[in-house]
Scaffold this active site. Structure first.
Site, mmCIF file in Angstrom:
data_model
loop_
_atom_site.group_PDB
_atom_site.id
_atom_site.type_symbol
_atom_site.label_atom_id
_atom_site.label_comp_id
_atom_site.label_asym_id
_atom_site.label_seq_id
_atom_site.Cartn_x
_atom_site.Cartn_y
_atom_site.Cartn_z
ATOM 1 N N LEU A 45 0.876 -1.181 0.000
ATOM 2 C CA LEU A 45 0.000 0.000 0.000
ATOM 3 C C LEU A 45 0.901 1.216 0.000
ATOM 4 C CD1 LEU A 45 -2.835 0.741 2.608
ATOM 5 C CD2 LEU A 45 -0.799 2.186 2.498
ATOM 6 N N ASN A 46 0.570 2.221 -0.852
ATOM 7 C CA ASN A 46 1.244 3.512 -0.654
ATOM 8 C C ASN A 46 0.228 4.637 -0.571
ATOM 9 O OD1 ASN A 46 1.604 2.686 -3.576
ATOM 10 N ND2 ASN A 46 2.506 4.674 -3.826
ATOM 11 N N ASP A 47 0.229 5.620 -1.432
ATOM 12 C CA ASP A 47 -0.551 6.844 -1.186
ATOM 13 C C ASP A 47 -2.048 6.617 -0.959
ATOM 14 O OD1 ASP A 47 1.860 7.479 -2.324
ATOM 15 O OD2 ASP A 47 1.048 8.601 -3.993
ATOM 16 N N GLN A 63 -3.266 3.363 -3.077
ATOM 17 C CA GLN A 63 -2.422 2.816 -4.128
ATOM 18 C C GLN A 63 -2.021 1.413 -3.711
ATOM 19 O OE1 GLN A 63 -0.287 4.423 -7.156
ATOM 20 N NE2 GLN A 63 -2.471 4.709 -7.155
ATOM 21 N N TYR A 106 -1.929 5.545 -11.297
ATOM 22 C CA TYR A 106 -1.202 6.271 -10.247
ATOM 23 C C TYR A 106 -2.113 7.236 -9.503
ATOM 24 C CZ TYR A 106 3.549 4.580 -11.241
ATOM 25 O OH TYR A 106 4.687 3.811 -11.350
ATOM 26 N N SER A 107 -1.539 7.981 -8.570
ATOM 27 C CA SER A 107 -2.333 8.717 -7.583
ATOM 28 C C SER A 107 -3.203 9.823 -8.162
ATOM 29 C CB SER A 107 -1.405 9.316 -6.535
ATOM 30 O OG SER A 107 -0.958 8.276 -5.711
ATOM 31 N N ASP A 167 -0.302 13.073 -10.188
ATOM 32 C CA ASP A 167 -1.029 13.223 -8.918
ATOM 33 C C ASP A 167 -1.964 14.440 -8.915
ATOM 34 O OD1 ASP A 167 0.744 11.175 -8.332
ATOM 35 O OD2 ASP A 167 2.071 12.413 -7.107
ATOM 36 N N GLU A 223 5.768 15.647 -5.477
ATOM 37 C CA GLU A 223 4.701 14.665 -5.609
ATOM 38 C C GLU A 223 3.520 15.068 -4.733
ATOM 39 O OE1 GLU A 223 6.814 10.490 -6.658
ATOM 40 O OE2 GLU A 223 6.760 10.935 -4.527
HETATM 41 C C1 FRU Z 1 4.039 8.985 -4.322
HETATM 42 C C2 FRU Z 1 3.938 8.403 -5.710
HETATM 43 C C3 FRU Z 1 3.106 9.282 -6.619
HETATM 44 C C4 FRU Z 1 2.636 8.314 -7.664
HETATM 45 C C5 FRU Z 1 2.398 7.069 -6.843
HETATM 46 C C6 FRU Z 1 2.661 5.781 -7.562
HETATM 47 O O1 FRU Z 1 4.314 8.029 -3.365
HETATM 48 O O2 FRU Z 1 5.224 8.196 -6.263
HETATM 49 O O3 FRU Z 1 3.795 10.393 -7.130
HETATM 50 O O4 FRU Z 1 1.495 8.745 -8.332
HETATM 51 O O5 FRU Z 1 3.254 7.162 -5.724
HETATM 52 O O6 FRU Z 1 2.303 4.698 -6.760
#
Ligand code: FRU
Length: 482
Positions: A45-47, A63, A106-107, A167, A223
């Site tokens: 998991l990220n953003d 994400q 992506y985000s 983003d 970002e």
């Molecule tokens: C930030 C990022 C965003 C991108 C996303 C990809 O963590 O790098 O800039 O859209 O993660 O997972």
């Protein structure tokens, strides 16, 4: 597992059911799963993405790379909530399944437009030479939860940025839709671009210009920009990678910062009288915070507690990353405060006066009151030798220090295991939320925040205090799982 490019970008439908079950089995062996924070069922998991209110519920996505702890082929996973505390997955995903998002959805952000939820996100595409192509894309979700992607990109890469252009955050300002997008200039500097919707819907966008927020131009990429209005005051939140430490001192690999302005002049693409960048969080792991203005004029934020380009001990259990609690942003005496939404109290199941506790279930909230002019030390996740997560409140010198070197399995040690900050007001109240492998600490109800991960061994589950500390220990509901 060795994450080659082929494996990281293997298409979702090429992973077998058996492979996914194996991955899940491993995740479930982890001693570090959280109880009331959002974690992926498998993978990375990220953003946080698309945080909004739609059709009577709160919605957030994250994400996701489902097949292991690596930044592979990304999609969005949707969760909903009635109270901003208990979230459950709806099953809706935004998958990387078109020619404009083939290498990652992506985000981005979300906002209700007419009867639909409009999703504004970045499509990441790699060509045969692995050159990146970036598109700002749209999708609509109707009230029955059906997703329809718009057929063509809404915004293409402009001439004055590199392929690092992503983003989009959509927001409404004086009845007009705008979007800010994170980018890198052709001189390899971080920038934010401002766009305006042409017909005041989602279909056509025109560039207003590069956002003037007194950019120091020391970062190489920005970002996840967000522009929100806290009691009309513009607050810009963003992640400037490579920011000069003389502009804003930080220890994490990449910072998540904010600036407070005085007014937003969209025609000039400018935020006036803006502050220096300040860290949103003084702890170890906050990134990609996403915030939005609610219809009842609050500003809510949620963060990824995790950093890019960082390995975590959970990686060997095939997962990584967690989201923060939902925080409400306020401005008091010109300063930004962040504090969990009040419904977080619904997690409390019992309470007792704070004292030394030999064993907890590492799922609790502490409200601590500190005495003036004293030094107080609290150790959480403490073992029998008193080693754990050490919090030192030196009230006389207005400083707070967090040391995570004593708890369990260490990681990211090259960025140091302590963080310190100074508090303008004397620290008096501290609220700390513990959830097995996460801590979120709010000083003076959100004047300063420290968040981070720790990976305790089983013996790390006590609390020791020294000094004149009084307070309350609230056991939190650990039967609840996202
Ligand atoms: C930030 C990022 C965003 C991108 C996303 C990809 O963590 O790098 O800039 O859209 O993660 O997972």
């Amino acid at each position: 597992m060795k994450w080659t490019r082929e494996l990281s970008y293997k298409h979702y439908d090429q992973w077998s059911h058996e492979e996914l079950c194996e991955i899940e089995k491993r995740v479930n062996q982890s001693p570090w799963r959280a109880n009331y924070h959002i974690e992926p069922s498998t993978g990375l998991l990220n953003d946080p993405n698309g945080f909004c209110y739609f059709n009577g519920t709160w919605i957030v996505f994250y994400q996701h790379f489902p097949f292991g702890a690596t930044h592979g082929l990304k999609s969005w996973v949707q969760l909903k909530s009635d109270d901003l505390v208990h979230f459950s997955p709806t099953g809706l995903k935004i998958l990387p399944d078109t020619k404009f998002d083939s290498h990652g959805a992506y985000s981005g952000s979300a906002l209700q437009i007419k009867d639909n939820l409009f999703i504004f996100y970045t499509g990441n595409v790699r060509d045969r030479q692995w050159k990146r192509h970036t598109y700002q894309l749209g999708a609509l979700i109707d009230k029955q939860g059906h997703l329809k992607k718009l057929k063509t990109p809404l915004i293409n890469q402009p001439m004055d940025t590199t392929d690092h252009f992503r983003d989009p955050q959509i927001f409404m300002y004086h009845n007009q839709y705008y979007a800010v997008i994170g980018a890198q200039t052709i001189k390899r500097q971080g920038t934010i671009q401002l766009y305006k919707s042409h017909e005041n819907d989602y279909g056509t966008w025109e560039k207003v210009g590069e956002l003037d927020f007194s950019n120091d131009y020391t970062s190489y990429m920005i970002e996840c920009p967000n522009l929100v209005f806290v009691d009309q005051v513009p607050v810009l939140i963003y992640c400037p990678q490579g920011l000069d430490k003389d502009v804003c001192s930080y220890k994490n690999i990449y910072p998540n910062v904010y600036k407070i302005g005085s007014s937003f002049i969209p025609e000039k693409s400018r935020i006036t009288s803006i502050s220096q960048p300040q860290l949103l969080d003084w702890g170890f792991d906050i990134y990609a915070t996403q915030a939005f203005n609610t219809e009842d004029n609050r500003v809510l934020a949620i963060s990824w507690i995790g950093l890019p380009d960082t390995s975590y001990p959970t990686d060997r259990y095939n997962y990584q990353g967690i989201l923060s609690l939902v925080k409400e942003l306020r401005i008091k005496d010109g300063k930004l405060y962040q504090y969990p939404v009040s419904s977080i109290k619904e997690l409390r199941v019992s309470q007792k006066p704070l004292c030394n506790i030999a064993q907890t279930n590492n799922c609790y909230e502490l409200e601590v009151h500190l005495q003036a002019n004293s030094t107080n030390v609290i150790t959480l996740f403490a073992d029998e030798d008193g080693k754990g997560l050490t919090l030192t409140f030196d009230i006389k010198h207005n400083s707070v220090k967090v040391d995570r070197s004593g708890v369990g399995e260490e990681f990211a040690k090259e960025y140091g295991s302590t963080r310190t900050c100074f508090i303008d007001n004397q620290a008096t109240t501290v609220n700390i939320f513990i959830d097995n492998s996460v801590f979120e600490m709010f000083i003076n109800k959100g004047e300063k925040v420290f968040s981070g991960r720790v990976f305790p061994y089983s013996r790390h589950n006590g609390i020791t205090t020294n000094g004149n500390i009084t307070g309350t220990y609230y056991e939190l509901d650990y039967g609840y799982k996202t």
